[in-house]
Write a protein that holds these residues in place. Structure first.
Motif, PDB file in Angstrom:
ATOM      1  N   ASP A 198       5.588  -4.122  -9.156  1.00 48.58           N
ATOM      2  CA  ASP A 198       5.366  -3.828  -7.740  1.00 48.58           C
ATOM      3  C   ASP A 198       5.516  -5.086  -6.888  1.00 48.58           C
ATOM      4  OD1 ASP A 198       4.906  -1.114  -8.220  1.00 48.58           O
ATOM      5  OD2 ASP A 198       2.735  -1.389  -8.438  1.00 48.58           O
ATOM      6  N   ALA A 199       4.966  -6.202  -7.356  1.00 50.17           N
ATOM      7  CA  ALA A 199       5.068  -7.469  -6.608  1.00 50.17           C
ATOM      8  C   ALA A 199       6.519  -7.943  -6.551  1.00 50.17           C
ATOM      9  CB  ALA A 199       4.183  -8.533  -7.250  1.00 50.17           C
ATOM     10  N   ARG A 219       8.388  -5.774  -4.023  1.00 48.02           N
ATOM     11  CA  ARG A 219       8.049  -6.165  -2.648  1.00 48.02           C
ATOM     12  C   ARG A 219       8.799  -7.429  -2.243  1.00 48.02           C
ATOM     13  NH1 ARG A 219       2.989  -4.398  -4.221  1.00 48.02           N
ATOM     14  NH2 ARG A 219       2.309  -6.505  -4.768  1.00 48.02           N
ATOM     15  N   ARG A 220       8.793  -8.432  -3.117  1.00 47.21           N
ATOM     16  CA  ARG A 220       9.483  -9.692  -2.813  1.00 47.21           C
ATOM     17  C   ARG A 220      10.980  -9.443  -2.645  1.00 47.21           C
ATOM     18  NH1 ARG A 220       7.798 -14.738  -1.421  1.00 47.21           N
ATOM     19  NH2 ARG A 220       6.188 -14.587  -3.007  1.00 47.21           N
ATOM     20  N   SER A 237      12.576  -6.678  -1.946  1.00 46.00           N
ATOM     21  CA  SER A 237      12.865  -5.838  -0.785  1.00 46.00           C
ATOM     22  C   SER A 237      12.885  -6.662   0.498  1.00 46.00           C
ATOM     23  CB  SER A 237      11.856  -4.702  -0.676  1.00 46.00           C
ATOM     24  OG  SER A 237      12.033  -3.803  -1.753  1.00 46.00           O
ATOM     25  N   GLY A 238      11.939  -7.570   0.636  1.00 43.30           N
ATOM     26  CA  GLY A 238      11.932  -8.434   1.811  1.00 43.30           C
ATOM     27  C   GLY A 238      13.173  -9.293   1.895  1.00 43.30           C
TER      28      GLY A 238
END
Length: 175
Positions: A56-57, A60-61, A63-64
């Motif tokens: 998940d982390a 998120r990274r 995707s940004g």
């Protein structure tokens, strides 16, 4: 390399992600190797980060960075093995639009020349996500050297013939 010196070199902006539960900025040797090779090749190191082995982390990274128009490509190191905590391929699959199958195949062929049959334990891969290339290399120093020196240095050089990843960038978001 099949570099055509008559062609213009076009630097790209690359984000660098180390995936590790144990490494920090002071001992991220594989990340240091990649950062040096990226800049030595004439590219821009846009940003560098370390994430734990948490899908998940990582998503998120990534995707940004994928959504950042200033980042053309992402190179990661670590988390591509077979243990329970190795989740980089799963994270990449969650953001991928297309898998670049040839990258993983070529990486394992190159790696075989260095470490023999142990290369079967590598899940190195590359994907295209919303117009951004993502290349996932294993976390060892030897693996990042092999991946950069024998694949990415050429494919991220706009002068490489007969083709390269850079020349495709303007068309990656076509529908």
């Amino acid at each position: 390399m099949a570099i055509d010196e008559a062609r213009e070199f076009k630097p790209i902006s690359i984000a660098l992600l180390t995936v590790s539960d144990t490494r920090g900025p002071e001992d991220d040797t594989s990340g240091d190797i990649l950062a040096q090779r990226i800049t030595d090749a004439g590219h821009r190191l846009a940003v560098r980060a370390i994430e734990k082995d948490d899908a998940d982390a990582i998503v998120r990274r990534l995707s940004g960075w994928i959504d950042d128009p200033q980042i053309d490509a992402i190179v990661s190191t670590g988390g591509t093995g077979l243990t329970g905590r190795d989740v980089t391929p799963e994270a990449l699959n969650r953001v991928a639009d297309k898998v670049i199958e040839g990258f993983g195949e070529l990486f394992r062929w190159v790696s075989y020349q260095t470490i023999g049959t142990s290369t079967v334990q590598s899940r190195a891969l590359a994907v295209l996500a919303r117009g951004t290339y993502i290349f996932a290399l294993p976390g060892s120093n030897g693996a990042v050297k092999d991946g950069w020196d024998r694949i990415l240095a050429e494919q991220l050089d706009s002068r490489n013939r007969p083709c390269n990843f850079v020349e495709l960038m303007p068309r990656l978001r076509e529908k």
